[in-house]
Scaffold this motif. Structure first.
Motif, short mmCIF file in Angstrom:
data_model
loop_
_atom_site.label_atom_id
_atom_site.label_comp_id
_atom_site.label_asym_id
_atom_site.label_seq_id
_atom_site.Cartn_x
_atom_site.Cartn_y
_atom_site.Cartn_z
N MET A 43 0.83 -1.21 0.00
CA MET A 43 0.00 0.00 0.00
C MET A 43 0.87 1.26 0.00
O MET A 43 0.54 2.25 -0.68
N ASP A 46 2.19 1.73 -3.47
CA ASP A 46 1.16 2.24 -4.37
C ASP A 46 0.93 3.74 -4.12
O ASP A 46 0.75 4.51 -5.06
N TYR A 47 0.96 4.13 -2.85
CA TYR A 47 0.78 5.55 -2.50
C TYR A 47 1.92 6.40 -3.07
O TYR A 47 1.71 7.57 -3.42
N GLY A 53 -1.50 -1.25 -7.35
CA GLY A 53 -2.90 -1.59 -7.52
C GLY A 53 -3.25 -1.89 -8.96
O GLY A 53 -4.00 -2.81 -9.26
N VAL A 62 -6.22 1.42 -7.49
CA VAL A 62 -5.59 1.96 -6.28
C VAL A 62 -5.65 0.92 -5.16
O VAL A 62 -6.73 0.46 -4.80
N ASN A 64 -5.54 0.67 -1.68
CA ASN A 64 -5.61 1.43 -0.44
C ASN A 64 -6.17 0.56 0.69
O ASN A 64 -6.39 -0.65 0.52
N PHE A 65 -6.44 1.18 1.83
CA PHE A 65 -6.94 0.42 2.98
C PHE A 65 -8.28 -0.25 2.67
O PHE A 65 -8.53 -1.38 3.10
N LYS A 66 -9.13 0.45 1.94
CA LYS A 66 -10.44 -0.11 1.62
C LYS A 66 -10.31 -1.38 0.78
O LYS A 66 -10.99 -2.38 1.03
#
Length: 451
Positions: A43, A46-47, A53, A62, A64-66
């Motif tokens: 993550m 990716d950020y 992602g 993306v 992300n946390f979700k």
């Protein structure tokens, strides 16, 4: 990026296997911590704009946390039925065991035996099969070895023979749907453990016949070595358990038959069968609530530990499999495997399962090795169920000669046999049973797509 994701997966799973082999931590902790470290690292990357992602095909490109939360939730959902099955099967069999159910049957058998080398070896095999109905290797060794060891010593039979007979019978019995390896494999392929067991039944029956044949052969070996004598003065009886209760023995017999019949007929989810069985067995045998709580407390530790392990495995499945990392790992291996040999991979894995059991513990084999093999074989169109059948049966035979399985060390300690001598005596016999069952699976068409 694909190569990097593949290497990340191999390093992560390799580190888990290393932690388990070196006994650095429990499987659940290894699964959870390594999975979250890998997830956090991906993550962050990716950020930072490395498009992890997008490479994994995440919705919206993306990671992300979700997105990771969704993967982990899916992974845990895949193990929920399996976890329930394991918990309630342990509780059900623990209640029966605490009541003296198994001891009563074994004592009856011991009271009827003739002091004969062949009868003793056959009885040892039958006892190991029957007691191992609960799927606990430690409990089986604790019951069978202390009961039979004085007899082996009095008759001049090798203690390593006692261990070999137990290991061969228990290994084949261990493919029951509430047994640890079958549950693990079913978890990895996201299938019902009972469905997997139904495929294994013909090979399990053959394995039990082979285990009995081995017991007879071991009796022949011991007889040739001069074993024999009398059992005068030997008390052929297992001591009563702490919570012995013989009042409902016959009811327990019918209850056990009913639960197993329900599993075979597949009328209900397997965990529901054990839920109902446990809900009947506990108040039936222990109407006194205080005693029932003590029995439950004694049985709960093993059930809770396996539940935690399976939930940890669900997190691992979510991070490594649901995210798509496993696919990247499989794709990288595919580049090394010629297309004409792809369908032979399951056979090679099956043939090498017993030697691999000496190196990989049950958790590292099914949660570390199996997902990688699965990702490769999927690309060749091989049914995951076929791979699971091969890996469960071939590996299970060797469970109780593996030095990285704690129950094996317990058995060696109880029999006063070194692990080296146990492996040296048992390895090729166990490997032969594994290979014969595997060949039978192919010949009978249970395992298709060999070529």
């Amino acid at each position: 990026m694909d190569l990097f994701l593949s290497l990340t997966g191999f390093i992560g799973l390799g580190f888990i296997v290393w932690l388990l082999l070196k006994d650095k931590t429990t499987p659940a902790i290894a699964f959870i911590l390594v999975s979250f470290v890998v997830a956090a690292m991906l993550m962050i990357m990716d950020y930072c704009g490395l498009e992890v992602g997008k490479a994994l095909g995440v919705k919206g490109d993306v990671l992300n946390f979700k997105a990771m939360k969704g993967f982990i939730k899916d992974g845990v959902n895949t193990v929920s039925d399996t976890a329930a099955l394991f918990v309630f099967s342990i509780l059900f069999f623990s209640v029966l065991s605490a009541s003296g159910f198994f001891n009563k049957i074994i004592n009856f058998l011991l009271s009827k035996v003739t002091p004969n080398v062949f009868v003793i070896t056959i009885l040892t095999s039958l006892m190991a099969m029957f007691v191992h109905l609960d799927g606990s290797g430690a409990a089986t060794f604790l019951i069978v070895i202390p009961a039979m060891l004085p007899i082996y010593e009095r008759l001049g039979m090798r203690k390593s023979s006692l261990l070999l007979i137990c290991a061969s019978a228990m290994g084949v019995m261990n493919v029951l749907p509430w047994g640890g390896p079958t549950l693990r494999a079913a978890t990895v392929i996201e299938a019902d453990a009972n469905d997997l067991w139904h495929q294994l039944i013909p090979m399990q029956v053959l394995g039990l016949v082979l285990a009995l044949a081995l017991a007879i052969f071991i009796g022949y070996q011991e007889k040739r070595r001069g074993a024999g004598g009398n059992l005068e003065g030997i008390k052929l009886e297992i001591e009563k358990s702490e919570f012995q209760n013989d009042k409902f023995f016959l009811v327990n017999v019918f209850l056990l038959i009913a639960v197993i019949a329900a599993l075979v007929i597949n009328v209900l989810p397997s965990y529901v069968c054990f839920m109902i069985g446990f809900a009947i067995a506990l108040p039936l045998n222990y109407p006194n609530l205080k005693i029932a709580k003590k029995v439950l407390d004694k049985a709960s530790s093993g059930a809770i530990m396996m539940y935690i392990t399976l939930i940890g495995a669900g997190i691992l499945i979510g991070v490594f499999d649901k995210s798509g990392i496993m696919n990247k790992m499989g794709a990288s291996i595919l580049t090394l495997v010629p297309n004409e040999y792809g369908n032979l991979i399951p056979l090679v894995v099956g043939l090498l399962a017993v030697p691999m059991a000496l190196i990989f513990c049950t958790d590292s084999y099914f949660y570390g090795v199996m997902p990688v093999v699965l990702s490769v074989t999927n690309a060749f169109g091989i049914d995951p169920m076929n791979l699971a059948i091969i890996m469960v049966l071939a590996r299970n035979c060797a469970t109780f000669i593996s030095p990285v399985v704690p129950a094996t060390l317990l058995g060696c300690g109880l029999a006063d046999v070194s692990i080296k001598d146990h492996i040296k005596r048992s390895f090729f016999y166990i490997w032969a049973i594994s290979i014969i069952c595997l060949i039978f699976g192919y010949v009978a068409g249970i395992i298709p797509h060999l070529f």
